[in-house]
Motif scaffolding. Structure first.
Motif, PDB file in Angstrom:
ATOM      1  N   UNK A   1     -29.222 -18.312  51.795  1.00 16.70           N
ATOM      2  CA  UNK A   1     -29.335 -17.347  52.892  1.00 16.70           C
ATOM      3  C   UNK A   1     -28.342 -17.678  53.990  1.00 16.70           C
ATOM      4  N   UNK A   2     -27.678 -16.647  54.524  1.00 18.93           N
ATOM      5  CA  UNK A   2     -26.807 -16.795  55.676  1.00 18.93           C
ATOM      6  C   UNK A   2     -27.437 -16.082  56.861  1.00 18.93           C
ATOM      7  N   UNK A   3     -26.748 -16.053  57.986  1.00 22.54           N
ATOM      8  CA  UNK A   3     -27.262 -15.363  59.171  1.00 22.54           C
ATOM      9  C   UNK A   3     -26.935 -13.875  59.097  1.00 22.54           C
ATOM     10  N   UNK A   4     -27.514 -13.106  60.001  1.00 22.86           N
ATOM     11  CA  UNK A   4     -27.239 -11.667  60.134  1.00 22.86           C
ATOM     12  C   UNK A   4     -27.530 -10.884  58.856  1.00 22.86           C
ATOM     13  N   UNK A   5     -28.573 -11.293  58.153  1.00 19.29           N
ATOM     14  CA  UNK A   5     -29.000 -10.532  56.981  1.00 19.29           C
ATOM     15  C   UNK A   5     -28.063 -10.588  55.797  1.00 19.29           C
ATOM     16  N   UNK A   6     -27.280 -11.637  55.710  1.00 23.20           N
ATOM     17  CA  UNK A   6     -26.341 -11.776  54.600  1.00 23.20           C
ATOM     18  C   UNK A   6     -26.736 -12.983  53.742  1.00 23.20           C
ATOM     19  N   UNK A   7     -26.227 -12.988  52.520  1.00 24.44           N
ATOM     20  CA  UNK A   7     -26.511 -14.084  51.602  1.00 24.44           C
ATOM     21  C   UNK A   7     -25.246 -14.540  50.893  1.00 24.44           C
ATOM     22  N   UNK A   8     -25.337 -15.692  50.223  1.00 26.43           N
ATOM     23  CA  UNK A   8     -24.197 -16.252  49.499  1.00 26.43           C
ATOM     24  C   UNK A   8     -24.664 -16.657  48.110  1.00 26.43           C
ATOM     25  N   UNK A   9     -23.964 -16.184  47.095  1.00 23.68           N
ATOM     26  CA  UNK A   9     -24.291 -16.536  45.707  1.00 23.68           C
ATOM     27  C   UNK A   9     -23.109 -17.267  45.091  1.00 23.68           C
ATOM     28  N   UNK A  10     -23.375 -18.415  44.486  1.00 27.63           N
ATOM     29  CA  UNK A  10     -22.320 -19.161  43.793  1.00 27.63           C
ATOM     30  C   UNK A  10     -22.563 -19.047  42.290  1.00 27.63           C
ATOM     31  N   UNK A  11     -21.630 -18.356  41.625  1.00 28.23           N
ATOM     32  CA  UNK A  11     -21.720 -18.157  40.187  1.00 28.23           C
ATOM     33  C   UNK A  11     -20.816 -19.133  39.451  1.00 28.23           C
ATOM     34  N   UNK A  12     -21.247 -19.560  38.265  1.00 28.21           N
ATOM     35  CA  UNK A  12     -20.384 -20.241  37.313  1.00 28.21           C
ATOM     36  C   UNK A  12     -20.168 -19.272  36.158  1.00 28.21           C
ATOM     37  N   UNK A  13     -18.897 -18.882  35.958  1.00 25.87           N
ATOM     38  CA  UNK A  13     -18.587 -17.877  34.942  1.00 25.87           C
ATOM     39  C   UNK A  13     -17.567 -18.423  33.957  1.00 25.87           C
ATOM     40  N   UNK A  14     -17.599 -17.889  32.750  1.00 25.10           N
ATOM     41  CA  UNK A  14     -16.664 -18.296  31.698  1.00 25.10           C
ATOM     42  C   UNK A  14     -15.543 -17.270  31.615  1.00 25.10           C
ATOM     43  N   UNK A  15     -14.327 -17.681  31.991  1.00 15.68           N
ATOM     44  CA  UNK A  15     -13.175 -16.777  31.909  1.00 15.68           C
ATOM     45  C   UNK A  15     -12.049 -17.462  31.150  1.00 15.68           C
ATOM     46  N   UNK A  16     -11.191 -16.657  30.527  1.00  7.69           N
ATOM     47  CA  UNK A  16     -10.105 -17.214  29.722  1.00  7.69           C
ATOM     48  C   UNK A  16      -8.723 -16.942  30.304  1.00  7.69           C
TER      49      UNK A  16
END
Length: 368
Positions: free
Chosen positions: A322-337
């Protein structure tokens, strides 16, 4: 047109002082420096040795650090110590080309000296194993010099110090030196270390020799050759399609960097080598991290996951914050080539949020 001489003089001074500052030594000598110059620039302007051993200065009687910027009319007294030596951090605040050139020259000289010493140590250690061989052949000084000259010519080296530096840098392995010095059968007489074998694989591949290897090249060609031991820099984690450069390491093959990677820029240019992506083999997917800033609202995670899946990319894991001002942060781990695939993911995500690409490998991908 300026008719007033005083006004003309004022404009001349203004133009002059916009580009330069004028400072004094304690003896009253006047020095001109580019505007924004620091104490270290002044020290190198006076004398190279003064710059090399500078630890600070008194400016108008007040102690200041090396990065302090001098101003018009300052009196600068450089403080030096015989134990002080240039550091690469100095390049961050050295403004003049003379100071930057002297700092780089000193650092490169130190790196070369260390490599010469390391090369000499490696060579002496290996030659001890061949002491009996030397006694048996009973080489005279003249014969030794003739063989050394042959070795220098074989590796295109000008002198013994250059050869030792190349051994220290890892550009030439001790085993390859022994083979040239004693003959092609010399390597069969002694067991070569694992690290030397790795280095030899790199050097042989660069020369275009075929080498059996079970290690995949990860889609990277070294000197146009496959089956070379490589690993990717964990700080920049280059993707297929980006411009890359390799650095020869000791015992670990080639480390592959993006051309704008700080680690590459800090590396010794003499250890750098050309590498390229192999366009004839299947691209290997790797796990990278990506942060996405979004609205903190129900269903946003599902929207982001859908966007990534639409791009044809698998998600390894996700961490929400959770961030301030009604915002959020998502950290993804993705598989790319490839970079193209990563850009496709970013475009899909931009519909619902603000993605930011991290250039580091995922934690579980990192080698110890």
């Amino acid at each position: 047109q300026l008719n007033d001489p005083q006004e003309f003089l004022h404009y001349i001074k203004e133009d002059l002082f916009e580009k330069e500052v004028f400072v004094f030594s304690p003896q009253g000598d006047l020095y001109a420096l580019p505007k924004g110059s620091s104490v270290i620039d002044f020290a190198y302007r006076v004398h190279t040795e003064l710059g090399n051993h500078c630890i600070g200065a008194r400016v108008n009687g007040r102690m200041v650090p090396l990065k302090h910027q001098v101003s018009n009319g300052d009196t600068v007294e450089v403080i030096q110590s015989p134990n002080q030596t240039p550091h690469k951090d100095w390049l961050g605040f050295a403004r003049t080309s003379k100071a930057q050139a002297r700092i780089r020259a000193w650092i490169k000289g130190q790196q070369r000296e260390k490599s010469v010493e390391l090369g000499r140590e490696l060579l002496e250690r290996e030659l001890k194993k061949y002491a009996g061989n030397l006694e048996e052949k009973k080489l005279s000084v003249k014969e030794y010099q003739e063989r050394l000259s042959y070795v220098l010519a074989s590796f295109n080296m000008q002198n013994e110090d250059q050869l030792l530096a190349a051994l220290g840098y890892g550009q030439i392995t001790v085993s390859s030196f022994i083979q040239v010095f004693f003959g092609p059968d010399a390597s069969k007489e002694k067991e070569v270390s694992k690290a030397e074998l790795m280095d030899q694989k790199v050097l042989d591949s660069l020369k275009g020799k075929e080498l059996p290897s079970k290690r995949k090249s990860d889609g990277v060609l070294v000197g146009g050759e496959r089956n070379v031991l490589i690993h990717f820099c964990r700080d920049c984690n280059p993707l297929h399609g980006e411009e890359i450069k390799g650095v020869i390491t000791r015992g670990r093959g080639i480390k592959v960097h993006r051309v704008d990677c700080e680690r590459l820029l800090e590396s010794d240019s003499e250890r750098q080598t050309d590498v390229s992506w192999d366009t004839t083999t299947e691209k290997m997917a790797r796990t990278i991290q990506m942060e996405v800033e979004c609205l903190d609202e129900p269903g946003i995670l599902a929207s982001m996951s859908r966007a990534i899946s639409t791009a044809g990319v698998n998600i390894g894991s996700v961490v929400l914050k959770k961030l301030t001002n009604g915002r959020g942060l998502a950290r993804f781990e993705v598989m790319v080539s490839s970079l193209e695939e990563m850009e496709r993911v970013m475009r899909e995500l931009q519909v619902c949020c603000m993605p930011h690409l991290f250039r580091q490998e995922a934690t579980e991908q990192r080698s110890p």
